[in-house]
Design a protein around this motif. Structure first.
Motif, mmCIF file in Angstrom:
data_model
loop_
_atom_site.group_PDB
_atom_site.id
_atom_site.type_symbol
_atom_site.label_atom_id
_atom_site.label_comp_id
_atom_site.label_asym_id
_atom_site.label_seq_id
_atom_site.Cartn_x
_atom_site.Cartn_y
_atom_site.Cartn_z
ATOM 1 N N ASP B 18 0.863 -1.252 -0.041
ATOM 2 C CA ASP B 18 -0.076 0.024 0.101
ATOM 3 C C ASP B 18 0.984 1.398 0.032
ATOM 4 O O ASP B 18 0.482 2.450 -0.697
ATOM 5 C CB ASP B 18 -0.854 0.170 1.075
ATOM 6 C CG ASP B 18 -1.993 -0.977 1.068
ATOM 7 O OD1 ASP B 18 -2.197 -1.459 -0.080
ATOM 8 O OD2 ASP B 18 -2.761 -1.169 2.033
ATOM 9 N N LYS B 19 1.954 1.201 0.542
ATOM 10 C CA LYS B 19 2.876 2.365 0.834
ATOM 11 C C LYS B 19 3.866 2.367 -0.595
ATOM 12 O O LYS B 19 4.704 3.632 -0.465
ATOM 13 C CB LYS B 19 3.685 2.218 2.028
ATOM 14 C CG LYS B 19 2.649 2.646 3.298
ATOM 15 C CD LYS B 19 3.804 2.952 4.373
ATOM 16 C CE LYS B 19 2.968 4.050 4.906
ATOM 17 N NZ LYS B 19 3.393 5.335 5.152
ATOM 18 N N LEU B 20 3.624 1.633 -1.295
ATOM 19 C CA LEU B 20 4.815 1.453 -2.460
ATOM 20 C C LEU B 20 4.319 2.655 -3.533
ATOM 21 O O LEU B 20 3.319 2.725 -4.029
ATOM 22 C CB LEU B 20 4.832 0.098 -3.216
ATOM 23 C CG LEU B 20 5.880 0.132 -4.227
ATOM 24 C CD1 LEU B 20 7.303 -0.063 -3.571
ATOM 25 C CD2 LEU B 20 5.555 -1.378 -4.868
ATOM 26 N N PRO B 21 5.210 3.552 -3.733
ATOM 27 C CA PRO B 21 4.597 4.761 -4.277
ATOM 28 C C PRO B 21 4.802 4.508 -5.933
ATOM 29 O O PRO B 21 5.448 5.365 -6.702
ATOM 30 C CB PRO B 21 5.661 5.850 -4.049
ATOM 31 C CG PRO B 21 6.846 5.191 -3.712
ATOM 32 C CD PRO B 21 6.646 3.755 -3.161
ATOM 33 N N LEU B 22 4.050 3.495 -6.504
ATOM 34 C CA LEU B 22 4.056 3.329 -7.798
ATOM 35 C C LEU B 22 3.354 4.449 -8.684
ATOM 36 O O LEU B 22 2.392 5.068 -8.242
ATOM 37 C CB LEU B 22 3.371 2.137 -8.229
ATOM 38 C CG LEU B 22 3.901 0.756 -7.675
ATOM 39 C CD1 LEU B 22 2.817 -0.373 -7.880
ATOM 40 C CD2 LEU B 22 5.263 0.452 -8.531
ATOM 41 N N SER B 23 3.835 4.805 -9.871
ATOM 42 C CA SER B 23 3.155 5.787 -10.727
ATOM 43 C C SER B 23 2.318 5.306 -11.509
ATOM 44 O O SER B 23 1.399 5.926 -11.794
ATOM 45 C CB SER B 23 4.293 6.540 -11.670
ATOM 46 O OG SER B 23 5.458 6.916 -11.031
#
Lengths: 339, 448
Positions: B18-23
């Motif tokens: 959930d915290k992974l800042p995928l674009s």
């Protein structure tokens, strides 16, 4: 050319019909054919599935929208593929509908297209932002009566109302019903300090006292009101309900002693769900309603032909409406208003 | 083991996800469908790429990747030689332009972690006028006849300043029809030209998505203080300063300090004993989390570590009630553990994590069940870690105990120990929790 110059003063416009088949599309076509496109870049869309070639309810033929060169338009993938014009695809948005994603095109050679764009308030806000990024100066939304809330001032600064024989075949009823909506649209706005106080209040029912202080009246919404619940302290001048304003709530307020010194406040006219009689009684007993935000009503357009073939006298209807509501009224189809 | 399948293991992996800042949504889809890496080579290559990205400025690239859309369906149709509509052609042109821009940014930042094929031929096909803008229509320059038809259409419509009469409308409709026919012809030619480019486009979409995942992973490693693991095949697994990011965030939000732990294990089973609320379950969860992290190329939650590759993780929490099957929590647990036993005895390479096995039955049989379990498992390829309150007498196991209560405060560190004697801190902890005083007094009477 009635009201075209007026439109140019605003950067967002919605066109709302009070019923299906009241000539909303003709009205839109009229505006789109006359706006000076050299000076202003126009983007247009329609809410939900309004704009199909045949009306889904009455099966009467609905005119397609004619778009001129340079106009930006947003519609579903399905309708984009069926377009009868030459256009350049400039954006695929993340909004989805049953007819596919909403895409935006730019007209290269004028022609006809069916429009079916975003269908919620947040989606329309995103749409406005996206077409502004593509250079649009004026955004026009073809609204739907079942989605009157999408004509809210949060989305459009200006508004054109479309009414007609489809709403009622009785001229008096038609005029009365239209007048009521116009009255609601034109409700006065509150003072700026009150606007600032309430602008960000998202829920509940609040009172504002003489010193301009907000007091929570302890209701989750105006829908939650029952006989015992609503107690209005004596020094309260304004009651703000963040959600819908309903008959029950209005009657409750009207039954209180101090109704003459009270003003009910709602976010905008689309939050008002009150029967006309209840409203009239409320006003008669001295009650007032004000709004935080207001769309500027530019004009009322009429279509004297009902889908069942019944035709009202256009001139009489125009004249009567104009007299009653004190607003410019036009029959776009009959008078054509050629350039 | 796909990423999607491990996401529901209650160990904190969803927190990382959930915290992974995928674009892009395309990267998210790729990550969810990705398989765990099971060779040291693959994992080492991934971490060396992350390492190469670690000190690079990836902000602009991430900003571009926001525009990346999952157009795999369109690419598949392209490969099949299908005639694409304007929307699909737009998607392909858009991908090619995004790829070119990302490629230029990568060059500028000297980043070479993925290989992006040259798509200038695709752009040339879809941008015949070299306008260099991400929009598309069937351009006039595709066909002379089309240009001619459109010239005639335009002569009728002008800029729309005049309303059209019926005759004009009819000729416009006819010309529009011819225009549509010619456009379709052009689309067929384009389909023919693009069919051979599908492989390259697929490769581009895949690598852009991978780049997005790697950039997001590096950003997360920095944000949460995760480390690059050393990877072993069949050796020791150890963690120094291991922590659980989700629990750490919750602890720190309360204003307390999180205590990291050290732990290591090989083939010999490991037991962890210790007081209630001493963090045994968190250790097991974190071991599961870090194993997943290492094999999917995430940062690992430790100061430094070496992770042994396994084929699967079996995590028995021991309290699943299987009401649907009509069996008790004990029965459900026994069946779940049996699966682990059978799998280890088959020689599968798995990490087995068991939280208080056989807790739901009497302590005498419970202890015997765990002792029997550890004996029958013996040495296992991926390692076995068991948290328990039972006094386990087995030889040939490695034992840890939670340091435990000291001056009324919990010390969560793990200490290696020879003895299986379990600490007697349950009553003290219950007392600290503030339960009924008479109950505590009465309990103490029975203990004595």
């Amino acid at each position: 050319m009635p009201f075209i110059k007026e439109i140019l003063k605003y950067d967002s416009l919605s066109i709302v019909g009070l019923e299906k088949n009241v000539g909303k599309t003709e009205c839109l076509n009229y505006i789109l054919s006359r706006l000076p496109l050299q000076a202003r870049k126009v983007a247009v869309t329609s809410i939900g599935i309004d704009g199909e070639s045949k009306d889904q309810v009455t099966a009467t033929k609905k005119p397609e929208i004619y778009l001129r060169e340079g106009v930006l338009f947003s519609t579903s993938e399905t309708y984009y593929k069926k377009r009868k014009l030459v256009s350049e695809l400039v954006d695929i948005t993340n909004e989805r509908s049953s007819l596919g994603r909403v895409v935006t095109g730019k007209v290269r050679i004028g022609g006809k297209v069916m429009l079916s764009g975003p269908s919620s308030n947040p989606a329309l806000s995103r749409w406005i932002r996206s077409v502004r990024a593509l250079g649009a100066d004026i955004t026009i939304i073809d609204g739907a009566i079942s989605r009157l809330s999408l004509a809210s001032p949060a989305i459009s600064q200006a508004m054109i109302l479309s009414t007609g024989a489809a709403l009622s075949s009785n001229v008096n009823t038609l005029v009365r019903k239209t007048k009521y909506v116009v009255e609601l649209i034109n409700l006065p706005t509150v003072h700026e300090h009150l606007f600032k106080l309430l602008e960000h209040v998202e829920n509940g029912v609040w009172g504002v006292d003489c010193d301009g202080k907000a007091v929570d009246l302890g209701l989750r919404s105006s829908l939650a009101v029952t006989a015992s619940e609503l107690k209005i302290p004596a020094d309260i001048k304004y009651i703000y309900t963040a959600g819908a304003l309903t008959d029950t709530f209005l009657k409750k307020v009207a039954s209180g002693a101090g109704v003459k010194d009270l003003t009910l406040v709602v976010r905008d006219f689309t939050k008002i769900f009150i029967d006309e009689m209840v409203y009239r009684n409320f006003v008669h007993s001295g009650g007032r309603i004000a709004v935080l935000q207001k769309s500027r009503l530019l004009a009322v357009c009429i279509n004297p032909v009902a889908p069942n073939g019944f035709v009202l006298d256009s001139d009489i209807l125009c004249e009567k409406l104009r007299e009653t509501i004190g607003f410019p009224v036009y029959d776009i189809v009959k008078n054509r208003y050629d350039i | 083991m796909t990423f999607k399948s491990v996401l529901d293991i209650d160990c904190g992996i969803r927190f990382l996800y959930d915290k992974l800042p995928l674009s892009s949504s395309s990267a998210r889809k790729m990550l969810l469908e990705s398989e765990a890496m099971k060779s040291k080579r693959d994992i080492d290559i991934r971490y060396s790429k992350l390492n190469a990205l670690y000190n690079k400025n990836c902000g602009d690239i991430a900003g571009k990747l926001v525009c990346l859309k999952d157009i795999s369906a369109t690419i598949r149709r392209t490969g099949e030689g299908a005639v694409l509509d304007d929307i699909e052609l737009f998607e392909i042109k858009y991908l090619a332009i995004v790829a070119r821009e990302v490629s230029q940014l990568m060059e500028k930042e000297r980043i070479a972690v993925v290989n992006l094929p040259d798509l200038s031929d695709v752009i040339e096909i879809l941008d015949p006028d070299s306008l260099n803008i991400p929009s598309f229509y069937i351009y006039d320059s595709y066909s002379e006849e089309l240009a001619e038809v459109r010239k005639r259409m335009k002569a009728i419509t002008g800029f729309g300043e005049k309303a059209l009469d019926d005759e004009q409308m009819t000729s416009l409709a006819l010309l529009q029809q011819r225009n549509d026919e010619l456009e379709n012809g052009v689309r067929q030619e384009l389909a023919h030209k693009l069919a051979g480019k599908a492989k390259k486009l697929e490769h581009t979409l895949k690598n852009l998505s991978l780049l997005d995942i790697m950039i997001a992973t590096v950003a997360q490693m920095k944000e949460l203080g995760l480390c690059f693991p050393a990877i072993a095949e069949g050796g020791e697994t150890f963690y120094r300063g291991m922590f659980n990011p989700m629990v750490k965030a919750a602890v720190e939000q309360r204003g307390a300090a999180y205590v990291p732990v050290d732990i290591s294990f090989e083939k010999k089973p490991v037991t962890i004993i210790g007081a209630n609320m001493g963090g045994k379950s968190v250790v097991l969860k974190t071991l599961a989390l870090n194993q997943i992290a290492a094999q999917f190329g995430f940062g690992v939650a430790a100061q430094n570590c070496c992770v042994n590759i396994v084929d699967k993780i079996l995590f028995s929490i021991g309290d699943d009630q299987n009401a649907e099957k009509g069996i008790s929590s004990f029965a459900a647990e026994m069946l779940a553990i049996n699966e682990i036993v059978e799998s280890i005895r088959r020689g599968d390479n798995l990490l087995a994590l068991l939280d208080e096995p056989a807790r739901a039955t009497n302590p005498i049989e419970g202890t015997a069940l765990v002792e029997g379990l550890l004996e029958v498992i013996g040495k296992s390829k991926g390692g076995t870690v068991v948290a328990t309150h039972y006094n386990i007498k087995n030889d040939n196991i490695k034992r840890y105990r939670v340091a435990g209560l000291k001056d009324g405060r919990m010390d969560y560190r793990l200490i290696e120990t020879e003895s299986g004697d379990v600490p007697h801190e349950a009553v003290a902890i219950a007392e600290q929790l503030g339960v009924n005083k008479e109950w505590i007094e009465s309990t103490k009477k029975y203990l004595n």
